[in-house]
Design a protein around this motif. Structure first.
Motif, PDB file in Angstrom:
ATOM      1  N   HIS A 236       0.826  -1.222   0.000  1.00 26.24           N
ATOM      2  CA  HIS A 236       0.000   0.000   0.000  1.00 26.24           C
ATOM      3  C   HIS A 236       0.845   1.251   0.000  1.00 26.24           C
ATOM      4  CE1 HIS A 236       0.903  -0.458   4.302  1.00 26.24           C
ATOM      5  NE2 HIS A 236       0.667   0.845   4.399  1.00 26.24           N
ATOM      6  N   PRO A 240      -1.846   2.808  -3.068  1.00 28.63           N
ATOM      7  CA  PRO A 240      -2.822   2.763  -1.966  1.00 28.63           C
ATOM      8  C   PRO A 240      -3.957   1.765  -2.187  1.00 28.63           C
ATOM      9  CG  PRO A 240      -2.313   5.035  -2.590  1.00 28.63           C
ATOM     10  CD  PRO A 240      -1.717   4.154  -3.640  1.00 28.63           C
ATOM     11  N   THR A 243      -4.190  -2.287  -0.328  1.00 33.01           N
ATOM     12  CA  THR A 243      -4.184  -2.360   1.130  1.00 33.01           C
ATOM     13  C   THR A 243      -4.797  -3.688   1.545  1.00 33.01           C
ATOM     14  OG1 THR A 243      -4.383   0.052   1.274  1.00 33.01           O
ATOM     15  CG2 THR A 243      -4.911  -1.229   3.251  1.00 33.01           C
TER      16      THR A 243
END
Length: 342
Positions: A236, A240, A243
């Motif tokens: 991440h 992002p 995750t």
């Protein structure tokens, strides 16, 4: 404008032949010559589809091939919202009119390919062997002369082009009826191969093949587990969208360890998992698991290298699988043993 349209419809009704029904819909059919789409009654009158689903089926069928027909693309083109469009597409997919499949491009990017069939039941319908043609009986000879031309009947003012309102065509010159049997003789159809019918598209209820399992290492050592956990937990920071939860990281550790066991650098694994990913990644765990399984590289070819050893006699380095003496020291010791024996 409304008055002119109503007047035109009333005028068209007067041109329709035969008695009109006292109630219900009255069709004024005008033949299309361009910009039209053929829609079958099996779709237009489908008892299991909602009116919204039928409408979107007609709209998708009328679009040129290659046009984007995803939920967002249809919402940008038509006034309906995304939720209504998604529900309509699910109906069409459940009844076999629509099929959406994820396909991998040569560059590694995954796209959704949409296939629309205007008559899905025809794909599952077995072919029926055509009956052998029967020859028509010979017509009797007619000796009465046939007029060369027939005057066209009187017609009213033409309204528009259509099967019911179009003017009757003028008859052409006919040959004598004596040659009619030859002209009406049926043509023998070309021989067809009556091979068993194989459906091109599987039915929507067909079971899907099982997915391949996550690769496993030969031995999950503590060092491989530590590096794999750190790599998955750090995804991440690079993207992002990747995750992962603690449970998902624990499940995916064996797959990353299988890559590391094949001498793949962690940066190479990270690049293979996150490059050319769809936007957005809705299910990062499933996506990472898929790439770890599908993109697994082949095992590296290992070559056996004989290690260096230090000679116990002269302290020189030599290659041998186990410690001992070098070749010169072994030869010298053998010579001394021969002299002692003599």
């Amino acid at each position: 404008m409304d008055t002119k349209q109503n007047t035109a419809l009333l005028h068209a009704l007067t041109e329709l032949p035969g008695p009109l029904p006292a109630r219900g819909v009255i069709h004024i059919a005008i033949r299309h010559t361009d910009r039209f789409t053929v829609v079958g009654n099996d779709l237009a009158q489908h008892p299991g589809l909602s009116t919204t689903a039928v409408g979107f089926a007609v709209r998708i069928q009328s679009l040129p091939q290659g046009t984007e027909v995803g939920i967002k693309a249809l919402a940008a083109r038509f006034p309906e919202g995304e939720k209504l469009i998604a529900a309509a597409l699910r109906e069409l997919e459940a009844h076999g009119y629509l099929q959406r499949a994820r396909t991998r491009l040569p560059n590694g990017r995954i796209v959704t390919r949409t296939v629309f069939c205007n008559q899905p039941t025809a794909l599952l319908r077995p072919r029926v062997a055509a009956a052998p043609p029967q020859q028509a009986p010979a017509a009797p000879q007619v000796t009465a002369p046939v007029p060369a031309s027939v005057p066209a009947p009187a017609r009213g003012p033409a309204l528009a082009r259509g099967p019911a309102l179009a003017p009757a065509p003028k008859p052409e010159h006919h040959a004598p009826l004596a040659s009619a049997p030859e002209a009406l003789a049926p043509q023998a159809p070309a021989p067809q191969d009556h091979a068993p019918f194989v459906p091109l598209v599987p039915p929507p209820t067909a079971p899907k093949p099982p997915r391949p399992p996550l690769p496993q290492p030969r031995e999950l050592t503590p060092e491989l587990e530590r590096i794999s956990t750190a790599l998955l937990s750090d995804l991440h920071h690079h993207s992002p969208e990747f995750t992962l939860s603690e449970e998902h990281v624990h499940r995916l550790v064996p797959g990353v360890a299988a890559w590391l066991e094949r001498d793949i650098h962690p940066d190479t694994i990270r690049h293979a998992l996150t490059t050319n990913a769809p936007e957005p990644v809705k299910y990062p765990y499933q996506f990472v698991k898929h790439r770890l399984t599908v993109l697994l590289p082949p095992p590296a070819l290992r070559t056996t290298v004989t290690p260096f050893q230090t000679c116990d006699g002269c302290e020189r380095a030599f290659r041998a699988p186990t410690p001992g003496h070098c070749r010169d020291c072994r030869t010298g010791h053998a010579h001394e043993d021969q002299q002692a024996a003599a």
